[in-house]
Design a protein around this motif. Structure first.
Motif, short mmCIF file in Angstrom:
data_model
loop_
_atom_site.label_atom_id
_atom_site.label_comp_id
_atom_site.label_asym_id
_atom_site.label_seq_id
_atom_site.Cartn_x
_atom_site.Cartn_y
_atom_site.Cartn_z
N GLY A 235 -31.53 -35.90 -60.12
CA GLY A 235 -30.51 -35.26 -60.94
C GLY A 235 -29.42 -34.68 -60.06
N SER A 236 -28.87 -33.56 -60.44
CA SER A 236 -27.83 -32.90 -59.65
C SER A 236 -28.43 -32.44 -58.32
N PHE A 237 -27.91 -32.97 -57.22
CA PHE A 237 -28.53 -32.65 -55.93
C PHE A 237 -28.06 -31.29 -55.40
N PHE A 238 -26.82 -30.91 -55.70
CA PHE A 238 -26.29 -29.63 -55.24
C PHE A 238 -26.00 -28.73 -56.44
N THR A 239 -26.24 -27.44 -56.27
CA THR A 239 -25.86 -26.49 -57.32
C THR A 239 -24.37 -26.20 -57.24
N ASN A 240 -23.79 -25.82 -58.36
CA ASN A 240 -22.39 -25.40 -58.37
C ASN A 240 -22.28 -24.07 -57.65
N PRO A 241 -21.40 -23.97 -56.64
CA PRO A 241 -21.33 -22.72 -55.87
C PRO A 241 -20.79 -21.56 -56.68
N LYS A 304 -21.98 -43.25 -61.25
CA LYS A 304 -21.53 -42.59 -62.48
C LYS A 304 -21.21 -41.12 -62.29
N HIS A 305 -21.78 -40.49 -61.23
CA HIS A 305 -21.61 -39.04 -61.08
C HIS A 305 -21.85 -38.68 -59.62
N THR A 306 -20.87 -38.05 -58.99
CA THR A 306 -20.97 -37.78 -57.55
C THR A 306 -21.99 -36.71 -57.20
N LEU A 307 -22.51 -36.01 -58.18
CA LEU A 307 -23.47 -34.94 -57.91
C LEU A 307 -24.90 -35.47 -57.74
N ALA A 308 -25.12 -36.74 -58.05
CA ALA A 308 -26.45 -37.33 -57.93
C ALA A 308 -26.52 -38.22 -56.69
N LEU A 309 -27.50 -37.96 -55.84
CA LEU A 309 -27.78 -38.82 -54.69
C LEU A 309 -28.90 -39.77 -55.09
N THR A 310 -28.72 -41.07 -54.86
CA THR A 310 -29.63 -42.06 -55.43
C THR A 310 -30.23 -42.96 -54.37
N ASN A 311 -31.43 -43.45 -54.68
CA ASN A 311 -32.15 -44.43 -53.88
C ASN A 311 -31.79 -45.81 -54.42
N ARG A 312 -31.13 -46.63 -53.60
CA ARG A 312 -30.71 -47.95 -54.06
C ARG A 312 -31.79 -49.00 -53.84
N GLY A 313 -32.95 -48.57 -53.30
CA GLY A 313 -34.06 -49.50 -53.04
C GLY A 313 -34.32 -49.62 -51.56
N GLY A 314 -35.58 -49.42 -51.17
CA GLY A 314 -35.95 -49.56 -49.77
C GLY A 314 -35.57 -48.39 -48.89
N ALA A 315 -35.19 -47.27 -49.49
CA ALA A 315 -34.74 -46.11 -48.72
C ALA A 315 -35.92 -45.28 -48.22
N ALA A 316 -35.64 -44.45 -47.23
CA ALA A 316 -36.57 -43.43 -46.76
C ALA A 316 -35.97 -42.07 -47.10
N ALA A 324 -27.03 -36.45 -47.77
CA ALA A 324 -26.81 -35.09 -48.26
C ALA A 324 -26.11 -34.24 -47.21
N ARG A 325 -26.50 -34.39 -45.94
CA ARG A 325 -25.85 -33.63 -44.87
C ARG A 325 -24.39 -34.05 -44.71
N GLU A 326 -24.14 -35.35 -44.82
CA GLU A 326 -22.76 -35.83 -44.72
C GLU A 326 -21.88 -35.21 -45.80
N VAL A 327 -22.39 -35.18 -47.03
CA VAL A 327 -21.62 -34.61 -48.14
C VAL A 327 -21.46 -33.11 -47.96
#
Length: 350
Positions: A235-241, A304-316, A324-327
């Motif tokens: 879901g939303s990976f970061f909270t609204n500050p 669809k929404h920049t607040l969600a970080l997603t696994n596109r398949g085969g991820a660790a 997440a750190r980059e963002v």
């Protein structure tokens, strides 16, 4: 069994032990037994708010599979809805709406189980669990006792409570005060009010509010769909500050310097002396578009929404954390705002 099979991100290594509790008594016994031996305990609900390390978990992973719901009249148009911790949250919301009970409908489509909702003070579309929660039954792990605890003792605040980030208690069941008569809670969220064609503060049939919320969430990839990688997320990976007025003033100056004086910045009321900024807005204005890919293309921001970080398949899990750190670092560098993760980190951190 890898914990990737128990999380909506489909990430995470194996636990040392895995068991499933189907009654509150089994859950209490399992936690007490693990505590007696000193084993670490990881409680698993729907896995929708967990980021689990690739190394897994060095203790007992206990899946909460408890079920049961009960409605009791309170008088004056109110009922008490008591629900066991292992019940699927959206099924509970759907059940309440089908029974003509109002108060939960704006929380439709949120993945996970009932036991997690007071821990996180789950909220969406202008409603938080704190507005309807009356009490919870908790297993106090220090004493081994089960206590009924009123909602006001839980320190419920924006996406948090005294239960979050601690393992001192286990939620066994929750009680909600809902309204009878089939009407929703007042519609407070502007986007939802526009979709429903009403003014903010109006009430609508609860089933109409639920349908509208589900459509909005689907459009943002926030309703689970195994075939849609945009929903392979937490879901939303970061909270609204939340910023105090002084800090916000400095941030607004940086935004104007970067984007121009005429760019409207969405802010929202929050706790006294604070305003809420949109994390998604900040992420996009810092240069991260929907679908932005992380390492090797195995993880990405949702299309669809920049607040969600997603696994596109085969991820660790480390792939996801790198993104997440980059963002986080990009938003901090652009605007001086620190984004904080919303999911629970198990064996890992940013």
């Amino acid at each position: 069994m890898p914990l990737a099979e128990c999380t909506t991100l489909r990430l995470g290594g194996p636990p040392a032990r895995f068991l499933r509790a189907t009654t509150a008594a089994e859950l209490v016994d399992a936690v007490r037994a693990a505590d007696a031996t000193g084993d670490p305990v990881l409680l698993l609900g729907g896995g929708s708010n967990l980021v689990v390390a690739d190394a897994g978990f060095p203790g007992a992973a206990i899946q909460v599979g408890t079920t049961g719901r009960r409605v009791d009249p309170l008088g004056d148009g109110l009922v008490q809805f008591t629900v066991e911790a292992g019940e699927d949250w959206d099924s509970v919301v759907a059940d309440a709406v089908s029974q003509g009970l109002g108060g939960l409908e704006c929380l439709s489509g949120i993945p996970g189980q009932v036991g997690a909702t007071p821990v996180q003070n789950v909220g969406a579309y202008g409603v938080e669990v704190s507005q309807v929660l009356t009490s919870v039954d908790l297993l106090d792990r220090a004493t081994g006792r089960v206590n009924q605890v009123p909602a006001e003792a839980l320190g419920l605040a924006y996406r948090t409570s005294v239960l979050k980030g601690t393992d001192r208690a286990v939620v066994l069941r929750a009680r909600f005060a809902l309204t009878s008569g089939g009407q929703s809670a007042p519609i407070r969220y502007g986007e939802l009010a526009r979709v429903l064609g009403v003014e903010q503060g109006d009430r609508v049939p609860a089933d109409a509010a639920r349908k509208a919320v589900l459509e909005l969430r689907r459009g943002k990839g926030m309703v689970l769909d195994a075939a849609d990688h945009d929903t392979w997320s937490a879901g939303s990976f970061f909270t609204n500050p939340l910023l105090d007025e002084t800090t916000l003033g400095g941030v607004l100056i940086r935004i104007a310097e970067r984007l121009g004086d005429d760019v409207p910045v969405p802010t929202y009321p929050a706790t006294p002396g604070h305003r809420k900024l949109s994390a998604a807005w900040l992420i996009e204005r810092a240069g991260f578009a929907k679908g932005h890919r992380g390492p090797g293309g195995r993880v990405a921001l949702s299309g669809k929404h920049t607040l969600a970080l997603t696994n596109r398949g085969g991820a660790a899990t480390e792939d996801l954390l790198d993104l997440a750190r980059e963002v986080r670092d990009g938003v901090r560098g652009a605007f001086g705002v620190e984004l904080h993760p919303e999911p629970v980190m198990v064996g890992c951190s940013l």
